[in-house]
Design an enzyme around this catalytic site. Sequence first.
Site, mmCIF file in Angstrom:
data_model
loop_
_atom_site.group_PDB
_atom_site.id
_atom_site.type_symbol
_atom_site.label_atom_id
_atom_site.label_comp_id
_atom_site.label_asym_id
_atom_site.label_seq_id
_atom_site.Cartn_x
_atom_site.Cartn_y
_atom_site.Cartn_z
ATOM 1 C CB ALA A 147 -0.920 -0.010 1.220
ATOM 2 C CG HIS A 203 7.309 -3.168 2.097
ATOM 3 N ND1 HIS A 203 6.091 -3.262 1.453
ATOM 4 C CD2 HIS A 203 7.020 -2.980 3.400
ATOM 5 C CE1 HIS A 203 5.112 -3.117 2.338
ATOM 6 N NE2 HIS A 203 5.651 -2.955 3.520
ATOM 7 C CG HIS A 224 4.924 -6.950 7.047
ATOM 8 N ND1 HIS A 224 5.578 -7.160 5.848
ATOM 9 C CD2 HIS A 224 4.488 -5.659 7.020
ATOM 10 C CE1 HIS A 224 5.543 -6.044 5.146
ATOM 11 N NE2 HIS A 224 4.891 -5.132 5.824
ATOM 12 C CG ASN A 227 1.964 -10.395 4.730
ATOM 13 O OD1 ASN A 227 0.953 -10.397 4.037
ATOM 14 N ND2 ASN A 227 2.069 -11.108 5.833
ATOM 15 N NE ARG A 235 15.994 -25.878 -8.859
ATOM 16 C CZ ARG A 235 14.856 -26.210 -9.456
ATOM 17 N NH1 ARG A 235 13.898 -25.291 -9.570
ATOM 18 N NH2 ARG A 235 14.659 -27.416 -9.928
ATOM 19 C CG ASP A 286 1.232 -3.746 9.063
ATOM 20 O OD1 ASP A 286 1.690 -2.599 9.182
ATOM 21 O OD2 ASP A 286 1.044 -4.290 7.960
ATOM 22 C CB CYS A 321 -3.465 -1.427 2.758
ATOM 23 S SG CYS A 321 -5.072 -0.966 3.415
ATOM 24 N N GLY A 322 -2.931 -3.530 5.618
ATOM 25 C CA GLY A 322 -2.698 -3.428 7.048
ATOM 26 C C GLY A 322 -3.794 -4.134 7.811
#
Length: 410
Positions: A147, A203, A224, A227, A235, A286, A321-322
Amino acid sequence: MTLKLTQFRNCRLLRNHQLVVDDLWVRAGKVIDPEKVFFDEKQQAHVQVDCGGAILAPGFIDLQINGGYGVDFSYDVDSVEAGVRKVAKGLLAHGVTSFCPTLVTSPPETYHTVLPKIPKRAGGPHGATILGCHVEGPFINTNKKGAHPPECIKEFDQGFQTALDVYGSLENISIITLAPEKERASEVIRELSNRGITVSVGHSMANLCDGEVAVQHGARLITHLFNAMLPFHHRDPGLVGLLTTDKIPPNALVYFGIISDGVHTHPAALRIAYKTHPEGLILVTDAISAMGLNDGRHRIGQFDIEVRAGRAYVAGTDTLCGSIAPMDECIRFFKKASNCSIEYALEAASLHPARCLGIEQQKGTLEYGADADFVVLDDSLTVLSTWIAGDCVYESGSSLKSNYRTNDII
C-alpha cells in the site's frame, strides 16, 4: 520519605518462560526483590492488590503500528501529536504498554514535519510508552510496495547521506525497514546499526544472499514475514530463509515480525514460522487507522483504504494494506493457530520485541529491576487491566472490580 511499596498477590507471574504462583512487588515504578525488603529494610507492603488468581504478564510491545481509532501517523501531519496521544491511550485497553508509531513511505517533507513531533516518551495514564518511530520506507522495492505510494519510493543515491536527507533527523527513529537488495544498502545498514537503530528488511525482492549480507552488516529484523517479499522457493528461499541461515555473525539472532490477525498470514504459515525459528518470532499488529472503527472508507498514508468484512484493502482493489486487529486479539489467534503455550504467546508480544530492540532489561520482563509495566489477563487471555510503572492505567469494567481488592495497610 518512604516510597510506597505495593504487593500484587494471588496471581500467576510470567517469569523465565513459565507461569509461577508468586507475588509481584513494585516500588518507584520498578519490579523489586522482596527478600531485600524483608531482611535488609524490615518493611512490609503499604498496599496489597489481590489479583484473584489472574495471570500477570509483561506489558505488550507493538513494533509496527500505523495508527488506529481514525488516526494515521503518516497522513494526519498537522494533528499528529494529538493523534499519537489518542492511539497511545487506546492501546492500553489491549495490554500494550509500549509501541513504535510507524510511518509508511512518504515524501521527505512528511518525515521532516512528523518525526520531530513524535519523541520518545514514558508511558502512564495518558497512554503507552513511545519507544521511537518505525519508519517503513521509503527505501523499499517498488515491486513489493503493497500500500506504499510508488512515487515516494527512493534509492540510496548518495548512500547514508540520502537517508539523512530524506528523514531529516534520526533522533526519534528506532526501526527502519528497507529493501536490502538496493544499491549501497549494506553501507547504510552498517551506519544505521552503528547509531543504535534497528534495521529491518522488508518490502523487498531480495534473495537469501541479499538478506544474509544485510544481517552481516547489522540488520536484525524482518518486517511482517511472508508479506511483501518473495515467496519461499526451495532453490532460493528469499528472506524467509533467514530463519534458518547459517551465514550470520556468531551469537546473532534474526527476529521477524509476523501479523497474526487471521487475514495476512495463514494459520499453517504461522505454524511453520513458529516451529522453524521460535526464538525470533515477534507478534506485530501492523494496525492502520481503521483499527477500532467500523467498515467503510478511511485513510493510510497517501492512500484511501476500505474496510470490508473485517479486512483492510487499498480502496477499489483487493490489495491488503494493514491489519485492524489489536494486539490482544493477535495473541489469542496465534495461540490457537500455533497451539503454542500461553507463556510463549505472551512472550512473543513482550520479551521477544524487547530483546530485538535491546531493552530486555527494562521492558518485556518481570525480572527484578525491570519497569513495572504489566498486563493482567484471565485464562482466555482477555485483558482485565493494564499497568505502567506500577500504576493502573486501564481497567476492563465492573467484572474487574469484583476480582480485585486493594488493601491499604499502612
